[in-house]
Design a protein around this motif. Structure first.
Motif, PDB file in Angstrom:
ATOM      1  N   CYS A 127      33.062  43.017  46.466  1.00  0.00           N
ATOM      2  CA  CYS A 127      34.298  42.714  45.746  1.00  0.00           C
ATOM      3  C   CYS A 127      33.969  42.024  44.420  1.00  0.00           C
ATOM      4  O   CYS A 127      32.822  41.677  44.168  1.00  0.00           O
ATOM      5  CB  CYS A 127      35.227  41.840  46.578  1.00  0.00           C
ATOM      6  SG  CYS A 127      34.691  40.118  46.748  1.00  0.00           S
ATOM      7  N   GLU A 128      34.986  41.815  43.613  1.00  0.00           N
ATOM      8  CA  GLU A 128      34.794  41.103  42.353  1.00  0.00           C
ATOM      9  C   GLU A 128      34.553  39.624  42.629  1.00  0.00           C
ATOM     10  O   GLU A 128      35.194  39.041  43.511  1.00  0.00           O
ATOM     11  CB  GLU A 128      36.039  41.241  41.474  1.00  0.00           C
ATOM     12  CG  GLU A 128      36.302  42.639  40.969  1.00  0.00           C
ATOM     13  CD  GLU A 128      37.560  42.680  40.133  1.00  0.00           C
ATOM     14  OE1 GLU A 128      37.435  42.714  38.893  1.00  0.00           O
ATOM     15  OE2 GLU A 128      38.652  42.660  40.731  1.00  0.00           O
ATOM     16  N   LYS A 170      35.488  37.033  41.120  1.00  0.00           N
ATOM     17  CA  LYS A 170      36.640  36.150  40.936  1.00  0.00           C
ATOM     18  C   LYS A 170      37.458  35.992  42.222  1.00  0.00           C
ATOM     19  O   LYS A 170      38.179  35.016  42.385  1.00  0.00           O
ATOM     20  CB  LYS A 170      37.511  36.631  39.777  1.00  0.00           C
ATOM     21  CG  LYS A 170      38.082  38.013  39.919  1.00  0.00           C
ATOM     22  CD  LYS A 170      38.763  38.427  38.621  1.00  0.00           C
ATOM     23  CE  LYS A 170      39.258  39.864  38.672  1.00  0.00           C
ATOM     24  NZ  LYS A 170      39.855  40.230  37.387  1.00  0.00           N
ATOM     25  N   ALA A 183      29.988  38.009  46.371  1.00  0.00           N
ATOM     26  CA  ALA A 183      30.664  39.212  45.875  1.00  0.00           C
ATOM     27  C   ALA A 183      29.851  40.460  46.197  1.00  0.00           C
ATOM     28  O   ALA A 183      30.405  41.495  46.596  1.00  0.00           O
ATOM     29  CB  ALA A 183      30.899  39.091  44.373  1.00  0.00           C
TER      30      ALA A 183
END
Length: 158
Positions: free
Chosen positions: A38-39, A41, A33
């Motif tokens: 980015c996140e 998840k 991430a």
């Protein structure tokens, strides 16, 4: 090296130019991430398991954790992850770069429901410093998955 197997596979599909390689490790959800900005998840992590002597992969969202009861209900056995040595031997990729592409023959790939909430996700590409951004339909197509499963917890958003 496993990334070369993935690169060759993607080259045959005309998407090898989409592989992202980093100067830093992307071996964990957190590191990937960070490398991607980015996140966590949205990282599509590939978890490797042994089911009665056969290797399988469950690809799930970065914030998903295997729910033992759901796993057993789905696969009929207790979740038993492969050791790092077993992952290399049975899957064809080392831990930190395990991905659902260019895996050894006979490895079944399952996609977890936790991924369906995203337009795109980032699975690894066979090394601990690579990834590729794919839509969910591309992930289905290129991973040659067996079926969708619901074996993870802790990802449902309230």
């Amino acid at each position: 090296m496993a990334i070369e197997k993935v690169r060759e596979y993607f080259k045959s599909l005309g998407i090898d130019n989409r592989i992202l390689e980093f100067d830093v490790s992307s071996a964990t959800v957190e590191l990937a991430a960070e490398a991607l900005g980015c996140e966590g998840k949205r990282i599509a992590k590939s978890l490797s398991f042994n089911i009665n002597g056969e290797a399988i992969l469950v690809v799930c969202a970065g914030d998903g954790r295997v729910d033992n009861a759901k796993y057993k209900a789905t696969f009929g056995v207790k979740a038993k992850m492969l050791t790092p040595d077993e992952a290399v031997e049975l899957i064809g990729h080392a831990v930190g770069g395990v991905c659902p592409f260019a895996v050894n023959e006979g490895v079944k790939v399952y996609l977890d429901e936790s991924l369906k909430r995203f337009e795109t996700v980032f699975p690894a590409c066979g090394s601990s410093n690579s990834a590729i951004e794919m839509t969910i339909s591309e992930l289905e197509k290129y991973s040659v998955y067996t079926e969708w499963v619901d074996v993870c917890k802790s990802w449902q958003e309230n």
